[in-house]
Design a protein around this motif. Structure first.
Motif, PDB file in Angstrom:
ATOM      1  N   TYR A  18      -3.479  12.450  -2.871  1.00  0.00           N
ATOM      2  CA  TYR A  18      -3.026  11.894  -4.139  1.00  0.00           C
ATOM      3  C   TYR A  18      -1.596  11.422  -3.927  1.00  0.00           C
ATOM      4  O   TYR A  18      -0.743  12.198  -3.503  1.00  0.00           O
ATOM      5  N   GLU A  19      -1.354  10.179  -4.243  1.00  0.00           N
ATOM      6  CA  GLU A  19      -0.126   9.541  -3.824  1.00  0.00           C
ATOM      7  C   GLU A  19      -0.002   9.751  -2.320  1.00  0.00           C
ATOM      8  O   GLU A  19      -0.933   9.437  -1.601  1.00  0.00           O
TER       9      GLU A  19
ATOM     10  N   ARG B 246       0.816  -1.211   0.000  1.00  0.00           N
ATOM     11  CA  ARG B 246       0.000   0.000   0.000  1.00  0.00           C
ATOM     12  C   ARG B 246       0.853   1.266   0.000  1.00  0.00           C
ATOM     13  O   ARG B 246       0.427   2.294  -0.493  1.00  0.00           O
ATOM     14  N   VAL B 247       1.998   1.173   0.619  1.00  0.00           N
ATOM     15  CA  VAL B 247       2.777   2.408   0.758  1.00  0.00           C
ATOM     16  C   VAL B 247       4.127   2.353   0.056  1.00  0.00           C
ATOM     17  O   VAL B 247       4.906   3.293   0.144  1.00  0.00           O
TER      18      VAL B 247
ATOM     19  N   ASP C 207      -5.709   7.157 -12.249  1.00  0.00           N
ATOM     20  CA  ASP C 207      -5.086   7.343 -10.940  1.00  0.00           C
ATOM     21  C   ASP C 207      -6.127   7.280  -9.825  1.00  0.00           C
ATOM     22  O   ASP C 207      -7.319   7.488 -10.035  1.00  0.00           O
ATOM     23  N   THR C 208      -5.619   7.052  -8.640  1.00  0.00           N
ATOM     24  CA  THR C 208      -6.504   6.885  -7.496  1.00  0.00           C
ATOM     25  C   THR C 208      -6.305   8.031  -6.503  1.00  0.00           C
ATOM     26  O   THR C 208      -5.176   8.434  -6.217  1.00  0.00           O
ATOM     27  N   ILE C 209      -7.416   8.514  -6.013  1.00  0.00           N
ATOM     28  CA  ILE C 209      -7.364   9.489  -4.925  1.00  0.00           C
ATOM     29  C   ILE C 209      -7.776   8.768  -3.647  1.00  0.00           C
ATOM     30  O   ILE C 209      -8.827   8.124  -3.594  1.00  0.00           O
ATOM     31  N   ALA C 210      -6.938   8.861  -2.659  1.00  0.00           N
ATOM     32  CA  ALA C 210      -7.265   8.217  -1.391  1.00  0.00           C
ATOM     33  C   ALA C 210      -8.152   9.150  -0.578  1.00  0.00           C
ATOM     34  O   ALA C 210      -7.877  10.349  -0.482  1.00  0.00           O
ATOM     35  N   VAL C 211      -9.196   8.602  -0.017  1.00  0.00           N
ATOM     36  CA  VAL C 211     -10.102   9.396   0.805  1.00  0.00           C
ATOM     37  C   VAL C 211     -10.066   8.834   2.213  1.00  0.00           C
ATOM     38  O   VAL C 211     -10.221   7.633   2.418  1.00  0.00           O
ATOM     39  N   SER C 212      -9.858   9.697   3.129  1.00  0.00           N
ATOM     40  CA  SER C 212      -9.700   9.239   4.503  1.00  0.00           C
ATOM     41  C   SER C 212     -10.485  10.152   5.425  1.00  0.00           C
ATOM     42  O   SER C 212     -10.722  11.316   5.119  1.00  0.00           O
ATOM     43  N   ARG C 213     -10.874   9.595   6.545  1.00  0.00           N
ATOM     44  CA  ARG C 213     -11.469  10.501   7.531  1.00  0.00           C
ATOM     45  C   ARG C 213     -11.304   9.956   8.947  1.00  0.00           C
ATOM     46  O   ARG C 213     -10.812   8.854   9.125  1.00  0.00           O
TER      47      ARG C 213
END
Lengths: 507, 95
Positions: B69-70, A441-442, B89-95
């Motif tokens: 992003y990244e 993942r990283v 590309d992927t955008i990571a979404v977190s909360r």
């Protein structure tokens, strides 16, 4: 009267007590003499007057017998200045006061004092100003310089302090001033009561909280800035360093660095000076050519003083630099983001459409991965709230930028998202232990940098609503590390987990 | 992760049509509500639009989610172009 004749040797002090009395006079006329600002103003007004009167007085034949009321009067004036107040105490011991008021009660009731004595004595004081050099004041100097007082200066000072505090809690600096005066009669040259003198001859006097010089700490000090240089002196009663005096011409001063703590009205000043010439060098200075002297001032109105000092001589202005309190402090605790200076974060609002208007602070400005902090984030610094990732990321960035650029290569700071991504906890808790999945993942995160070349790697961790920090030390040593080297190796690779709450993270 | 249903949202500037790229969202650290969205977005539209659209669909406030992003948080004012985002590309979404 003891030592009546010696009195006449202390002309400067005479002048000062005149001034004090004069000041008192003007204070009486003002209903609002608790206000330091008014005081100063009035005092400046009356300095010239006092001086003129003094000159007149000097020409006359000094009168030795004491007009106790008069003396008392001038002492009252000095209740601002603790020293003179102290003398007053002495005076009443001698029983010279017509008005038999105990010193203590005078100190504590000094606000009422004017009411009692004002009417009676104002005339007399005026008389003595115009006709003779007020004998009472000479007596003041007399007893001051011959001081049985010196035996008990601390008590006196504290008495004075009490009364000072009662009367003007807003100007604690004046307490110090007062102490100075009471401890050292000579200080009267420079300090009148709680008013740092913007004197006739163009000096600025500042009463200092403490002075650090050559590893010694001195209290009860005052600094005199004049167009030609700086002079700092005191008499240390408590320590065995003896008296301390420090004098430099303006050309000897290399720089003056100030740090100003606005909120508490506190000023620390770092003075760099050239060592004094050969003669004094042996006794006073050490071998190094540059000396450092630090002092601190408690004065809410410092900026005015600073202005006064820098206006004395342009050279002061040139060497003067003021640092406002650590930015982070201001930054984090001021909801309004009152920043000044060029390099401060700049307000930018990116979301004009939001239902509530708020200001964004971008730090570091212009960076690709800058952190933007909103008012809401700053509000999280309040007690009993949870800090969010924005604050943590901001602070790591801030710390990173505090590191010297050449040192910065040794460190790597991950942002707060790294650990979350690495652990990716909620999706599949069982995968926490699956190192490979986590790694995948990283693994792209550090493809652009040499992670093994870093001495320290910092990873902020948020787990179970709690922030902690992982520090990976000397990762690069792992490859060559052998157990037997443990003893003599300076760089031991290890992982530190810094957690303010005792316990451990599953990750 | 099974592909149950994916919503594709298109964001573009009506007056000036540009090349669009596809960006996937990926939930990190919570549920998988973001995983069902992907955005076809003009490269010059600020990513703020994507974010605002997303939070409306999911029903959260802007400040409670983070977009990366990244490994970098996304500056809402930037667009795909200046972040060098590529199609897919992927955008990571977190909360």
């Amino acid at each position: 009267m003891k030592n009546g004749l010696e009195v006449f040797d202390f002309k400067e002090e005479d002048e000062i007590s005149e001034l004090a009395a004069d000041k008192y006079l003007s204070k009486l006329k003002s209903p609002n003499f608790d206000d330091a600002a008014t005081l100063k103003c009035q005092f400046l007004e009356c300095v010239a007057r006092g001086a003129a009167v003094q000159r007149k007085g000097m020409d006359n034949i000094p009168c030795v017998d004491v007009d106790a009321i008069d003396g008392d009067y001038s002492f009252d004036g000095a209740t601002t200045a603790a020293s003179l107040g102290a003398v007053e105490k002495e005076f009443s011991k001698e029983g010279n006061t017509d008005l038999d008021v105990s010193p203590e009660s005078k100190y504590t009731s000094s606000e009422q004092q004017p009411d009692l004595q004002n009417d009676i004595h104002e005339f007399e004081l005026r008389d003595s100003f115009s006709e003779a050099p007020s004998p009472g004041k000479r007596q003041v100097n007399d007893s001051l310089s011959n001081s049985p007082l010196r035996i008990e200066p601390v008590d006196l000072a504290s008495d004075a302090n009490e009364s000072m505090n009662e009367r003007s809690p807003s100007s604690p600096a004046s307490d110090i001033a007062a102490d100075n005066v009471s401890l050292n009669g000579n200080m009267l040259d420079h300090c009148v009561g709680n008013i740092p003198v913007d004197n006739i001859d163009g000096t600025v006097v500042i009463c200092l909280d403490y002075v650090l010089y050559q590893e010694n700490c001195y209290t009860g000090v005052s600094a005199i800035f004049s167009p030609d240089g700086i002079k700092i002196e005191c008499s240390t009663m408590s320590d065995h360093h003896g008296t301390f005096s420090f004098e430099r011409g303006i050309d000897d001063i290399i720089s003056i660095h100030c740090q100003w703590f606005q909120r508490v009205g506190y000023m620390t000043v770092n003075l760099k000076v050239l060592s004094k010439g050969a003669a004094e060098a042996e006794s006073e200075c050490k071998t190094s050519a540059i000396e450092e002297l630090k002092f601190a001032v408690f004065d809410p109105r410092w900026s005015e003083k600073q202005e006064a000092i820098t206006s004395l001589n342009v050279k002061y202005l040139a060497m003067w630099s003021t640092l406002f309190e650590a930015k982070i402090f201001l930054f984090l605790f001021s909801p309004l983001m009152e920043m000044d200076g060029d390099d401060s974060p700049v307000r930018e609002s990116y979301f004009p459409n939001f239902d509530e208007p708020f200001e964004e602070v971008i730090y570091p400005k212009g960076d690709f991965d800058a952190v933007s902090i909103s008012k809401r984030d700053v509000d999280l610094l309040q007690p009993e709230t949870f800090i969010n990732d924005t604050i943590i990321d901001f602070y790591t960035k801030y710390l990173k930028n505090q590191i010297q650029p050449e040192e910065r290569q040794r460190f790597h700071f991950f942002n707060s998202f790294f650990f979350r991504k690495l652990a990716d906890l909620d999706k599949d808790p069982s995968s926490i232990s699956d190192g490979r999945a986590a790694f995948l993942r990283v693994h792209k995160w550090t493809r652009k940098l040499d992670i093994f070349g870093k001495d320290y790697i910092f990873i902020p961790v948020n787990f179970n609503l709690h922030w902690s920090l992982l520090v990976i030390c000397h990762l690069g040593e792992v490859a060559s590390f052998k157990d037997e080297d443990l003893v003599n190796l300076s760089k031991v690779p290890c992982v530190l987990h810094m957690d303010s709450i005792r316990g451990n993270h599953a990750g | 992760m099974d592909m149950t249903k994916t919503v594709q949202i298109t964001l573009y500037n009506q007056e000036k049509e540009e090349k669009r790229i596809l960006l996937k969202l990926n939930s990190v650290g919570y549920g998988d509500e973001a995983d069902q969205y992907c955005y076809s977005i003009s490269q010059r539209i600020p990513l703020r639009d994507l974010m605002l659209d997303f939070i409306k669909r999911v029903g959260v406030t802007f400040n409670s989610v983070r977009f990366y992003y990244e490994d970098k948080p996304i500056n809402p004012a930037f667009n795909a172009k200046c972040l060098n985002m590529k199609d897919g590309d992927t955008i990571a979404v977190s909360r």
